[in-house]
Design a protein around this motif. Structure first.
Motif, PDB file in Angstrom:
ATOM      1  N   PRO A   1      18.142  10.698   0.068  1.00 30.42           N
ATOM      2  CA  PRO A   1      16.742  10.298  -0.099  1.00 30.42           C
ATOM      3  C   PRO A   1      16.027  11.104  -1.171  1.00 30.42           C
ATOM      4  CG  PRO A   1      17.075  11.380   2.017  1.00 30.42           C
ATOM      5  CD  PRO A   1      18.424  11.115   1.451  1.00 30.42           C
ATOM      6  N   GLY A   2      16.387  12.381  -1.317  1.00 29.77           N
ATOM      7  CA  GLY A   2      15.794  13.181  -2.392  1.00 29.77           C
ATOM      8  C   GLY A   2      16.162  12.642  -3.756  1.00 29.77           C
ATOM      9  N   LEU A   3      17.422  12.232  -3.918  1.00 30.90           N
ATOM     10  CA  LEU A   3      17.850  11.635  -5.184  1.00 30.90           C
ATOM     11  C   LEU A   3      17.149  10.305  -5.434  1.00 30.90           C
ATOM     12  CD1 LEU A   3      21.707  12.335  -5.212  1.00 30.90           C
ATOM     13  CD2 LEU A   3      19.976  13.314  -6.734  1.00 30.90           C
ATOM     14  N   ALA A   4      16.959   9.516  -4.379  1.00 31.64           N
ATOM     15  CA  ALA A   4      16.272   8.231  -4.541  1.00 31.64           C
ATOM     16  C   ALA A   4      14.850   8.431  -5.042  1.00 31.64           C
ATOM     17  CB  ALA A   4      16.267   7.479  -3.208  1.00 31.64           C
ATOM     18  N   ILE A   5      14.140   9.400  -4.464  1.00 30.85           N
ATOM     19  CA  ILE A   5      12.771   9.691  -4.909  1.00 30.85           C
ATOM     20  C   ILE A   5      12.773  10.189  -6.343  1.00 30.85           C
ATOM     21  CG2 ILE A   5      10.749  11.141  -4.512  1.00 30.85           C
ATOM     22  CD1 ILE A   5      11.576  11.197  -1.522  1.00 30.85           C
ATOM     23  N   MET A   6      13.657  11.122  -6.653  1.00 31.95           N
ATOM     24  CA  MET A   6      13.691  11.714  -7.983  1.00 31.95           C
ATOM     25  C   MET A   6      14.015  10.682  -9.052  1.00 31.95           C
ATOM     26  SD  MET A   6      16.239  14.605  -9.548  1.00 31.95           S
ATOM     27  CE  MET A   6      17.518  13.359  -9.789  1.00 31.95           C
ATOM     28  N   VAL A   7      15.036   9.871  -8.814  1.00 33.17           N
ATOM     29  CA  VAL A   7      15.448   8.883  -9.811  1.00 33.17           C
ATOM     30  C   VAL A   7      14.363   7.837 -10.018  1.00 33.17           C
ATOM     31  CG1 VAL A   7      17.095   7.034 -10.274  1.00 33.17           C
ATOM     32  CG2 VAL A   7      17.917   9.241  -9.448  1.00 33.17           C
ATOM     33  N   THR A   8      13.738   7.389  -8.938  1.00 31.32           N
ATOM     34  CA  THR A   8      12.693   6.368  -9.058  1.00 31.32           C
ATOM     35  C   THR A   8      11.491   6.890  -9.831  1.00 31.32           C
ATOM     36  OG1 THR A   8      13.379   5.377  -6.953  1.00 31.32           O
ATOM     37  CG2 THR A   8      11.186   4.815  -7.775  1.00 31.32           C
ATOM     38  N   VAL A   9      11.007   8.071  -9.470  1.00 28.91           N
ATOM     39  CA  VAL A   9       9.857   8.651 -10.162  1.00 28.91           C
ATOM     40  C   VAL A   9      10.200   8.936 -11.624  1.00 28.91           C
ATOM     41  CG1 VAL A   9       8.326  10.661 -10.250  1.00 28.91           C
ATOM     42  CG2 VAL A   9       8.861   9.591  -8.059  1.00 28.91           C
ATOM     43  N   LEU A  10      11.389   9.462 -11.858  1.00 26.90           N
ATOM     44  CA  LEU A  10      11.811   9.743 -13.228  1.00 26.90           C
ATOM     45  C   LEU A  10      11.911   8.457 -14.043  1.00 26.90           C
ATOM     46  CD1 LEU A  10      12.688  12.150 -15.013  1.00 26.90           C
ATOM     47  CD2 LEU A  10      15.055  11.626 -14.388  1.00 26.90           C
ATOM     48  N   GLY A  11      12.415   7.391 -13.415  1.00 26.63           N
ATOM     49  CA  GLY A  11      12.529   6.118 -14.122  1.00 26.63           C
ATOM     50  C   GLY A  11      11.186   5.568 -14.556  1.00 26.63           C
ATOM     51  N   PHE A  12      10.183   5.598 -13.669  1.00 26.47           N
ATOM     52  CA  PHE A  12       8.862   5.097 -14.045  1.00 26.47           C
ATOM     53  C   PHE A  12       8.192   6.005 -15.070  1.00 26.47           C
ATOM     54  CE2 PHE A  12       9.080   2.641  -9.995  1.00 26.47           C
ATOM     55  CZ  PHE A  12       8.840   1.393 -10.554  1.00 26.47           C
ATOM     56  N   ASN A  13       8.461   7.303 -15.002  1.00 24.20           N
ATOM     57  CA  ASN A  13       7.923   8.193 -16.037  1.00 24.20           C
ATOM     58  C   ASN A  13       8.563   7.907 -17.389  1.00 24.20           C
ATOM     59  OD1 ASN A  13       6.065   9.596 -14.472  1.00 24.20           O
ATOM     60  ND2 ASN A  13       7.557  11.110 -13.802  1.00 24.20           N
ATOM     61  N   PHE A  14       9.863   7.657 -17.409  1.00 26.77           N
ATOM     62  CA  PHE A  14      10.529   7.253 -18.650  1.00 26.77           C
ATOM     63  C   PHE A  14       9.916   5.975 -19.205  1.00 26.77           C
ATOM     64  CE2 PHE A  14      14.855   9.494 -17.789  1.00 26.77           C
ATOM     65  CZ  PHE A  14      14.373  10.628 -18.413  1.00 26.77           C
ATOM     66  N   LEU A  15       9.682   5.016 -18.309  1.00 29.88           N
ATOM     67  CA  LEU A  15       9.110   3.741 -18.729  1.00 29.88           C
ATOM     68  C   LEU A  15       7.709   3.937 -19.309  1.00 29.88           C
ATOM     69  CD1 LEU A  15       9.370   0.660 -18.858  1.00 29.88           C
ATOM     70  CD2 LEU A  15       8.497   0.559 -16.514  1.00 29.88           C
ATOM     71  N   GLY A  16       6.906   4.759 -18.656  1.00 21.07           N
ATOM     72  CA  GLY A  16       5.564   5.022 -19.160  1.00 21.07           C
ATOM     73  C   GLY A  16       5.574   5.725 -20.505  1.00 21.07           C
TER      74      GLY A  16
END
Length: 267
Positions: free
Chosen positions: A240-255
């Motif tokens: 679950p920690g990886l899921a949170i990290m990857v998701t947040v990182l992905g949207f930050n990359f997109l932004g």
């Protein structure tokens, strides 16, 4: 779209989370609520690729269903915050005077409170539920959009097309929705992308504290459950920690990629 690796990576992660949220019943290999006490705390192995929690529930299935909560809270918070913030920011910038002072003072007051602490207080009062989490996160989330749109409106209202609309008798509502807000779309889209990442992280924090949606798997709740078994079963917290990290990182990359691309920069 020539967006470079950050744009494609961020968009891919975002679409992956959305697909998991929409198609969870078909993608989930097990019922996320089905218990197998004999397999409690078992590590990753077939057929449970991410292992099982203390009740024997499949971690991968819980993560897939947990994406629903993250997607709903993220999208709901951004939608409410953007709608309220854009409208109030446009009114403050266009009308000025009393309305500008009133709205901006409310913004200043809300900015004085740490966002997560305000969300914790509101959720503790209203109760932990999906709707209440969205409301709690939106209570302060709109201020960023208001400041952004107000600044954009202060620039746009001095341009000729706004003056022409006023000369033709257009009211404030028509000017806001037909002229000002469409010209503020670009920065709002970028702000919304970062807002998604912030809302998902905030929801995980509330769920970790037990103030998130109840009766459904959440990434923050799974992380809280796994904190008690870091030595015996670290996979309960790792995935679950990886899921949170990857998701947040992905949207930050997109932004970041959208901001650079829409600003006319090259990757």
């Amino acid at each position: 779209m020539r967006g470079g690796p950050r744009l494609w990576l961020g968009a891919g992660i975002g679409l992956g989370v959305l697909a998991a949220a929409v198609f969870a019943p078909w993608l989930s290999p097990f019922d996320p609520k089905a218990m197998d006490l004999c397999g409690g705390l078992s590590g990753p192995a077939l057929p449970h690729l991410f292992g099982q929690d203390k009740h024997g529930r499949d971690i991968l299935s819980m993560l897939i269903y947990g994406a629903r909560v993250s997607a709903i809270v993220g999208a709901g918070t951004v939608a409410v915050s953007a709608a309220v913030g854009c409208l109030l920011g446009a009114v403050a910038g266009l009308r000025g005077g009393f309305w500008d002072q009133l709205i901006m003072r409310v913004v200043d007051i809300l900015l004085a409170f740490p966002g997560i602490l305000l969300a914790i207080a509101l959720t503790a009062v209203t109760g932990p539920s999906l709707v209440n989490v969205v409301i709690a996160l939106s209570a302060r989330g709109w201020v960023g959009y208001a400041r952004l749109v107000r600044a954009q409106t202060l620039v746009e209202r001095e341009k000729g097309y706004v003056e022409a609309a006023k000369a033709l008798g257009a009211g404030s509502g028509r000017i806001i929705f037909r002229h000002l807000l469409p010209n503020a779309v670009t920065p709002v889209v970028i702000e919304a992308t970062f807002g998604l990442a912030g809302a998902i992280l905030a929801e995980a924090s509330l769920s970790f504290l037990g103030l998130g949606p109840q009766g459904m798997p959440t990434w923050g709740g799974m992380l809280n459950d796994g904190a008690s078994f870091l030595r015996a079963a670290p996979h309960l917290a790792i995935f679950p920690g990886l899921a949170i990290m990857v998701t947040v990182l992905g949207f930050n990359f997109l932004g970041d990629a959208l901001r650079d691309r829409l600003a006319g920069k090259r990757d």
